[in-house]
Design a protein around this motif. Structure first.
Motif, PDB file in Angstrom:
ATOM      1  N   GLN A  81       0.827  -1.204   0.000  1.00 28.80           N
ATOM      2  CA  GLN A  81       0.000   0.000   0.000  1.00 28.80           C
ATOM      3  C   GLN A  81       0.869   1.265   0.000  1.00 28.80           C
ATOM      4  O   GLN A  81       0.560   2.240  -0.688  1.00 28.80           O
ATOM      5  CB  GLN A  81      -0.931  -0.010   1.230  1.00 28.80           C
ATOM      6  CG  GLN A  81      -1.997  -1.082   1.206  1.00 28.80           C
ATOM      7  CD  GLN A  81      -3.034  -0.843   0.102  1.00 28.80           C
ATOM      8  OE1 GLN A  81      -3.271   0.300  -0.327  1.00 28.80           O
ATOM      9  NE2 GLN A  81      -3.618  -1.936  -0.374  1.00 28.80           N
ATOM     10  N   GLN A  82       1.944   1.267   0.757  1.00 31.55           N
ATOM     11  CA  GLN A  82       2.841   2.438   0.800  1.00 31.55           C
ATOM     12  C   GLN A  82       3.491   2.680  -0.556  1.00 31.55           C
ATOM     13  O   GLN A  82       3.656   3.826  -0.990  1.00 31.55           O
ATOM     14  CB  GLN A  82       3.926   2.230   1.868  1.00 31.55           C
ATOM     15  CG  GLN A  82       3.410   2.314   3.291  1.00 31.55           C
ATOM     16  CD  GLN A  82       4.495   2.043   4.305  1.00 31.55           C
ATOM     17  OE1 GLN A  82       5.623   1.715   3.942  1.00 31.55           O
ATOM     18  NE2 GLN A  82       4.129   2.129   5.600  1.00 31.55           N
ATOM     19  N   ALA A  83       3.858   1.602  -1.278  1.00 28.09           N
ATOM     20  CA  ALA A  83       4.461   1.767  -2.602  1.00 28.09           C
ATOM     21  C   ALA A  83       3.488   2.421  -3.570  1.00 28.09           C
ATOM     22  O   ALA A  83       3.844   3.304  -4.362  1.00 28.09           O
ATOM     23  CB  ALA A  83       4.908   0.398  -3.131  1.00 28.09           C
ATOM     24  N   LEU A  84       2.164   1.985  -3.531  1.00 25.92           N
ATOM     25  CA  LEU A  84       1.143   2.598  -4.384  1.00 25.92           C
ATOM     26  C   LEU A  84       0.985   4.081  -4.069  1.00 25.92           C
ATOM     27  O   LEU A  84       0.915   4.931  -4.977  1.00 25.92           O
ATOM     28  CB  LEU A  84      -0.184   1.854  -4.191  1.00 25.92           C
ATOM     29  CG  LEU A  84      -1.387   2.408  -4.985  1.00 25.92           C
ATOM     30  CD1 LEU A  84      -1.120   2.307  -6.493  1.00 25.92           C
ATOM     31  CD2 LEU A  84      -2.674   1.660  -4.612  1.00 25.92           C
ATOM     32  N   VAL A  85       0.924   4.408  -2.792  1.00 26.07           N
ATOM     33  CA  VAL A  85       0.749   5.811  -2.386  1.00 26.07           C
ATOM     34  C   VAL A  85       1.940   6.648  -2.839  1.00 26.07           C
ATOM     35  O   VAL A  85       1.797   7.750  -3.397  1.00 26.07           O
ATOM     36  CB  VAL A  85       0.557   5.902  -0.868  1.00 26.07           C
ATOM     37  CG1 VAL A  85       0.599   7.355  -0.404  1.00 26.07           C
ATOM     38  CG2 VAL A  85      -0.753   5.273  -0.461  1.00 26.07           C
ATOM     39  N   VAL A  86       3.132   6.132  -2.652  1.00 30.33           N
ATOM     40  CA  VAL A  86       4.325   6.883  -3.011  1.00 30.33           C
ATOM     41  C   VAL A  86       4.393   7.121  -4.519  1.00 30.33           C
ATOM     42  O   VAL A  86       4.768   8.201  -4.987  1.00 30.33           O
ATOM     43  CB  VAL A  86       5.581   6.142  -2.506  1.00 30.33           C
ATOM     44  CG1 VAL A  86       6.841   6.767  -3.064  1.00 30.33           C
ATOM     45  CG2 VAL A  86       5.621   6.165  -0.993  1.00 30.33           C
ATOM     46  N   GLN A  87       4.000   6.121  -5.302  1.00 34.57           N
ATOM     47  CA  GLN A  87       4.052   6.269  -6.759  1.00 34.57           C
ATOM     48  C   GLN A  87       3.099   7.361  -7.230  1.00 34.57           C
ATOM     49  O   GLN A  87       3.450   8.221  -8.053  1.00 34.57           O
ATOM     50  CB  GLN A  87       3.698   4.921  -7.414  1.00 34.57           C
ATOM     51  CG  GLN A  87       3.747   4.943  -8.937  1.00 34.57           C
ATOM     52  CD  GLN A  87       5.143   5.268  -9.464  1.00 34.57           C
ATOM     53  OE1 GLN A  87       6.135   4.786  -8.905  1.00 34.57           O
ATOM     54  NE2 GLN A  87       5.228   6.080 -10.503  1.00 34.57           N
ATOM     55  N   ASN A  88       1.839   7.357  -6.717  1.00 35.23           N
ATOM     56  CA  ASN A  88       0.863   8.381  -7.122  1.00 35.23           C
ATOM     57  C   ASN A  88       1.304   9.777  -6.684  1.00 35.23           C
ATOM     58  O   ASN A  88       1.170  10.752  -7.434  1.00 35.23           O
ATOM     59  CB  ASN A  88      -0.517   8.047  -6.555  1.00 35.23           C
ATOM     60  CG  ASN A  88      -1.223   6.960  -7.357  1.00 35.23           C
ATOM     61  OD1 ASN A  88      -1.857   7.209  -8.372  1.00 35.23           O
ATOM     62  ND2 ASN A  88      -1.094   5.709  -6.887  1.00 35.23           N
ATOM     63  N   LEU A  89       1.802   9.872  -5.465  1.00 34.16           N
ATOM     64  CA  LEU A  89       2.265  11.192  -5.000  1.00 34.16           C
ATOM     65  C   LEU A  89       3.463  11.673  -5.804  1.00 34.16           C
ATOM     66  O   LEU A  89       3.588  12.867  -6.105  1.00 34.16           O
ATOM     67  CB  LEU A  89       2.639  11.124  -3.515  1.00 34.16           C
ATOM     68  CG  LEU A  89       1.470  10.988  -2.543  1.00 34.16           C
ATOM     69  CD1 LEU A  89       2.003  10.828  -1.116  1.00 34.16           C
ATOM     70  CD2 LEU A  89       0.550  12.209  -2.612  1.00 34.16           C
ATOM     71  N   ALA A  90       4.347  10.786  -6.180  1.00 34.96           N
ATOM     72  CA  ALA A  90       5.498  11.184  -6.994  1.00 34.96           C
ATOM     73  C   ALA A  90       5.051  11.704  -8.350  1.00 34.96           C
ATOM     74  O   ALA A  90       5.582  12.716  -8.854  1.00 34.96           O
ATOM     75  CB  ALA A  90       6.437   9.986  -7.147  1.00 34.96           C
ATOM     76  N   ASP A  91       4.052  11.024  -8.963  1.00 30.82           N
ATOM     77  CA  ASP A  91       3.538  11.517 -10.252  1.00 30.82           C
ATOM     78  C   ASP A  91       2.932  12.908 -10.103  1.00 30.82           C
ATOM     79  O   ASP A  91       3.153  13.801 -10.935  1.00 30.82           O
ATOM     80  CB  ASP A  91       2.481  10.528 -10.793  1.00 30.82           C
ATOM     81  CG  ASP A  91       3.101   9.171 -11.163  1.00 30.82           C
ATOM     82  OD1 ASP A  91       4.360   9.153 -11.346  1.00 30.82           O
ATOM     83  OD2 ASP A  91       2.359   8.183 -11.228  1.00 30.82           O
TER      84      ASP A  91
END
Length: 707
Positions: free
Chosen positions: A394-404
């Protein structure tokens, strides 16, 4: 502060010994003071011994005319004891008189007086007069006061008799003087006997009686013989026929016996006083060493006992320490030693044994508990690893969207939003990001609109500031010219005020001089009046003298008549009366002449008073005119000063206006530059805002129109 038991016990013993140490210190200090006190008395006795030899020599020189011995012993004693006894000044005075006797005879009495003062000072400075023991005190009284008094009175009586034998007539006062001296000698001898009796009574071992009784009895007998010789001489001196043929040899022999007895008595008393002082010092020292020995023994005993008990306690504590270390090393079978003791150490040993048993029980219970905890911890670890893997996804998904989203934001795209749903724990983060993007887009759109309005307003402000700057510069130039003109006018008025002030000061000085002259004339008039009054008083006194001369003349006339009646017995008195009468007549004539001169002087003084009074009136009129002139000049000076002050204030105001105008011009220039800089920065912000991409609802008006 951490201390061992041994040090603590020693500290307690030391604290308990502190009062003993303090008492020992006080005793030692008092003994030291007592010894120094007695040694100072010994020094005073030694000094008095040297002075006594000179005292007896001076008496023989004054009575018999013998030569004085050298000063060596007195000088040595003075050099040794003057600083200790504080007798330096009197010692130098006596030595100077003593040296002068060899070149100028007749100063023996002055030297004896100086020697008595030196003896009194030596007795005071050496603590002899403060002697605490009765036996030595009364012996000191003999040495310092009683025996010198006997010797002095005996010599004085011999000199008195020798002088009276040379008198043609012996007045009654001289006879009374001789009998008074005999009574004084008898009283001095009795006082010496009383002091000896007091010393003998105070001496517990009878040593004073052995040393001084024989000398005291001898002096008493010799003084009685000398008094009998003096009384015989007094009877012979009362008869003029026997006075001329009086033989002084028996009296001189009796006087010599008294001198010898006094000298022997004094030396024996001084020796016994030294013995008493030495005995007292020895007693002080013996008592001091005894007390120090007792105190040292008590200290050693106390520290020995404390060392014994501290060693016993330390050995027991070390055994307990070893037992506790074995318990700490999990030695459950170790036996605790010392439990059989009935003191506090035994109680501690039994407590340590109980602690050992309880510790073994707790260790066994703790081992079982740790095994159960390890099982539960293994199951919990497996569950936690599964939850941690899901959370990481879940943290990886959140980090990817925030990075975009942040990457799009850094490129200026404010229309991007995160549409992919997050896990429930991170859903609020997605909503906050999208809301932040909306707010940022609206804020930057508002900023762009504001920058356009700022550019228009700063252009108008810049134009107005340029116009204000030009007008302010013109006003500053006009004020500068006005200030220069006012400076010149102020300087001119100030010079005028200074001249008026100088004239005012000159007139004021003239007024003070006139007032001083008037005051001086007034004082002169007063002095003349006083002279006239004094002359009148002198005339009255001379009248009294004239009356006294008249009465004296009458008395002299009556005395002459009475002398004539007395016949031959009154001839001498008649001559004196005639001379007194002639003197009274001459006094009356001189008084009349003086009275005439004073009358003439009084008339001249009165004329001088009138002239000085006229002078004072003229000076008063001059002073009045000067006061009027001074008042006028003072008003002129005050007016000029006020004008100068007013112009100076106006000049200051104009200068301040000039400075303010120049400051305003500088501020206008700064405002113009600031408005231009603000306009340029507004243009820069508008260019920067053009780089951003807005959604339709957040796009600035000019961008929407351009689209």
């Amino acid at each position: 502060m951490s201390l061992s038991i041994r040090l603590k016990l020693l500290t307690i013993v030391a604290l308990l010994l502190l009062p003993i140490a303090l008492l020992a210190f006080l005793f030692v200090e008092q003994s030291r003071k007592d010894i120094l006190f007695a040694r100072k008395e010994v020094a005073g006795t030694a000094y008095l011994g040297a002075l006594w030899s000179d005292f007896t020599a001076l008496q023989r020189a004054a009575s018999e005319g013998v030569s004085m011995p050298p000063l060596g012993r007195v000088q040595e004693a003075a050099a040794t004891h003057d600083d200790t006894l504080g007798t330096g000044e009197l010692s130098r005075k006596y030595l100077a008189l003593r040296r002068s006797i060899t070149t100028a005879k007749g100063r023996e009495d002055d030297a004896i007086t100086a020697l008595k003062q030196l003896v009194a000072k030596a007795g005071d400075g050496s603590n002899l007069i403060l002697d605490p023991d009765l036996d030595s005190y009364y012996v000191m009284d003999l040495v310092l006061m009683k025996l010198p008094d006997v010797a002095d009175r005996a010599s004085g009586l011999f000199d008195t008799v020798a002088a009276q034998t040379k008198m043609a007539e012996l007045p009654e006062s001289e006879r009374l003087k001789l009998f008074a001296g005999i009574g004084g000698l008898t009283g001095a001898s009795e006082a010496a006997t009383a002091s000896l009796a007091s010393a003998v009574a105070a001496s517990a071992d009878g040593s004073v009686a052995k040393a001084l009784s024989a000398q005291g009895q001898k002096l008493t007998r010799d003084v009685a013989a000398y008094v009998a010789a003096l009384q015989s001489a007094a009877e012979a001196l009362a008869d003029p026929a026997r006075r001329a043929a009086l033989d002084l040899a028996p009296l001189s022999s009796a006087h010599g016996a008294v001198q010898a007895a006094t000298d022997g008595y004094w030396r024996a008393a001084a020796t016994d006083l030294n013995r008493l002082l030495a005995t007292r010092i020895d007693g002080f020292q013996a008592r001091l060493w005894t007390m120090l020995g007792i105190a040292g023994a008590i200290v050693l005993l106390a520290f020995g006992v404390s060392a014994y008990f501290s060693r016993s306690i330390i050995v027991s504590i070390r055994r307990l320490d070893a037992n506790i270390h074995r318990i700490a090393d999990d030695d459950g079978d170790a036996r605790v030693e010392g439990q059989e003791a009935r003191d506090e150490i035994g109680q501690i040993a039994r407590a340590v044994d109980y602690l050992q048993r309880r510790t073994v029980e707790k260790l066994e219970a703790a081992s079982a508990q740790r095994a159960e905890q390890r099982r539960i911890a293994d199951a919990e670890r497996v569950r936690a690893e599964a939850e941690r893997a899901e959370a990481q996804r879940q943290q990886a998904l959140v980090v990817q969207n925030l990075a975009d989203g942040l990457s799009r934001l850094s490129g200026g795209d404010l229309a991007f939003r995160i549409a992919t749903p997050f896990a429930p724990d991170y859903e609020q983060l997605r909503a906050d990001f999208n809301l932040a993007m909306d707010n940022l887009a609206r804020a930057l759109g508002t900023v762009a609109e504001g920058m356009s309005a700022v550019r228009n307003d700063t252009g108008e402000i810049s134009g107005a500031a340029d116009d204000l700057s030009r007008r302010t510069e013109q006003q500053a130039a006009s004020l500068e010219e006005t200030a220069a003109a006012l400076d010149q006018i102020t300087a001119t008025v100030k010079k005028t005020a200074e001249g008026a002030a100088h004239a005012r000061d000159a007139v004021e000085a003239a007024r003070r001089d006139a007032e001083d002259g008037t005051r001086v004339v007034g004082e002169a008039v007063g002095a003349m009046s006083d002279m006239a009054r004094f002359a009148q008083q002198i005339s009255q006194i001379i009248g009294v003298i004239d009356e006294i001369a008249f009465q004296t003349n009458l008395l002299a006339l009556n005395a002459g008549v009475e002398a004539a009646r007395a016949g031959d017995a009154g001839k001498g008195f008649a001559v004196v009366a005639t001379e007194v009468r002639a003197l009274a007549q001459r006094s009356a004539e001189a008084a009349r002449e003086i009275k005439g001169l004073i009358s003439a002087s009084t008339a001249q003084v009165g004329r001088g008073v009138d002239l000085v009074g006229e002078t004072g009136k003229v000076l008063e009129r001059i002073a009045g005119r000067i006061v009027e002139v001074a008042h006028t000049v003072r008003e002129i000076a005050a007016s000029a000063h006020e004008q100068a002050t007013g112009l100076a204030e106006v000049n200051n105001a104009v200068n301040q206006m000039d400075q303010v105008t120049q400051q305003n011009a500088a501020m206008v220039e700064e405002s113009t530059a600031a408005s231009r800089s603000l306009s340029q920065r507004a243009a820069d912000v508008a260019a920067l805002m053009a780089r951003f991409t807005f959604a339709d609802k957040a796009r600035p008006p000019q961008q929407r129109r351009a689209a």
